[in-house]
Design an enzyme around this catalytic site. Sequence first.
Site, PDB file in Angstrom:
ATOM      1  N   ASP A  96       4.871   0.339  -1.783  1.00  0.00           N
ATOM      2  CA  ASP A  96       3.909   0.174  -0.692  1.00  0.00           C
ATOM      3  C   ASP A  96       3.607   1.562  -0.133  1.00  0.00           C
ATOM      4  OD1 ASP A  96       4.752  -2.440  -1.224  1.00  0.00           O
ATOM      5  OD2 ASP A  96       4.477  -3.065   0.862  1.00  0.00           O
ATOM      6  N   LYS A 140      -3.230  -3.850   1.705  1.00  0.00           N
ATOM      7  CA  LYS A 140      -2.334  -4.379   2.736  1.00  0.00           C
ATOM      8  C   LYS A 140      -2.803  -3.911   4.103  1.00  0.00           C
ATOM      9  CE  LYS A 140       2.569  -3.833   4.090  1.00  0.00           C
ATOM     10  NZ  LYS A 140       3.870  -3.242   3.678  1.00  0.00           N
ATOM     11  N   LYS A 180      -2.194  -8.433   1.093  1.00  0.00           N
ATOM     12  CA  LYS A 180      -0.947  -8.566   1.836  1.00  0.00           C
ATOM     13  C   LYS A 180      -1.174  -8.317   3.326  1.00  0.00           C
ATOM     14  CE  LYS A 180       3.797  -6.760   2.212  1.00  0.00           C
ATOM     15  NZ  LYS A 180       4.815  -5.857   1.619  1.00  0.00           N
TER      16      LYS A 180
END
Length: 329
Positions: free
Chosen positions: A166, A229, A265
């Site tokens: 991430d 995300k 996400k």
Amino acid sequence: MSLRVVDNSHTETPHKRNPGFPLDLDWVERVRMNRSALERRAGSIGARRTVKKEYQLAWLLKAITLIDLTTLNADDTDGRVERLCAKARHPLRSDILEKLDIGDLSILPGAVCVYHRFVKTAVNALEGTGIPVAAVSTAFPHGLAPLETKLKEIEMSVADGAREIDIVIERGMVLRGDWQALYDQVRAFRKACGDAHMKTILGTGELATQTNIAKASLVCMMAGADFIKTSTGKEKVNADLVTSLTMIRMIRWFHEETAIQIGYKPAGGIATAGDALKYMALLKEELGTHWLQPHLFRFGASSLLTDIERQLEHGLTGHYAADYRQPMV
């Protein structure tokens, strides 16, 4: 009670990874988002229809398989990470599994997400489960370290066994409209990830407008992001349905143009089963049921599983359990 309507086996569905595409500034400049229209659409989620009874329980079981169980605290320890991984191995109490008659289903979270320092600990604790370890990287949460430092951190996490990374973008690039710099940096991150899937954190609460969020989403997808995300969970404003709708519609547009499916996400502040159901409904209505799979949708959450367990027990007994009966770490 039997919930045969749900297939929650923890198997990865093969799909074509995003190879990345050349930066198309003409496409980026065509992007415009109408916040009022987005707010009206987002406000309709959960107001028009809800899932009830056995169907709600089935959706909540599915939600568990979409969670990145996360601990990203300054006081994290190896012991805390090991306890989180133990919870990932057995996310539901055995009595709940028995009452639901789903003991033969493999209901496991999508991943366990930790700082680089704890990647090896998590990999060892999850050995044999198939649950991937995700590492937050690139000077999380602000992303302001030198590029060489951020690339090295990615490479070290991958070497330690992280299968997902991430990464964090530099929000200033978006606010300045420096799309070439953003593209080049995310492209470099993607190269450093190698075979590890890359989730690109936009820090949407700090990007000022929905149009900025949409453009940043598009540029990151062009650069090769496997997921986009919302947040680090450390901003004042994290995931919400309006921003989610913006990003989901950019995912849909990107898929229409390239045939590549990008994951989504939402992260930060998603703590209740009711919240999870709204995000799942939004994704289903905008992108289709097939997007509700771990390789295309995740929740970044630390406390969501606790509330889902409480809701499942309520569905079985009519009573809510105390939080301490479903401890996380």
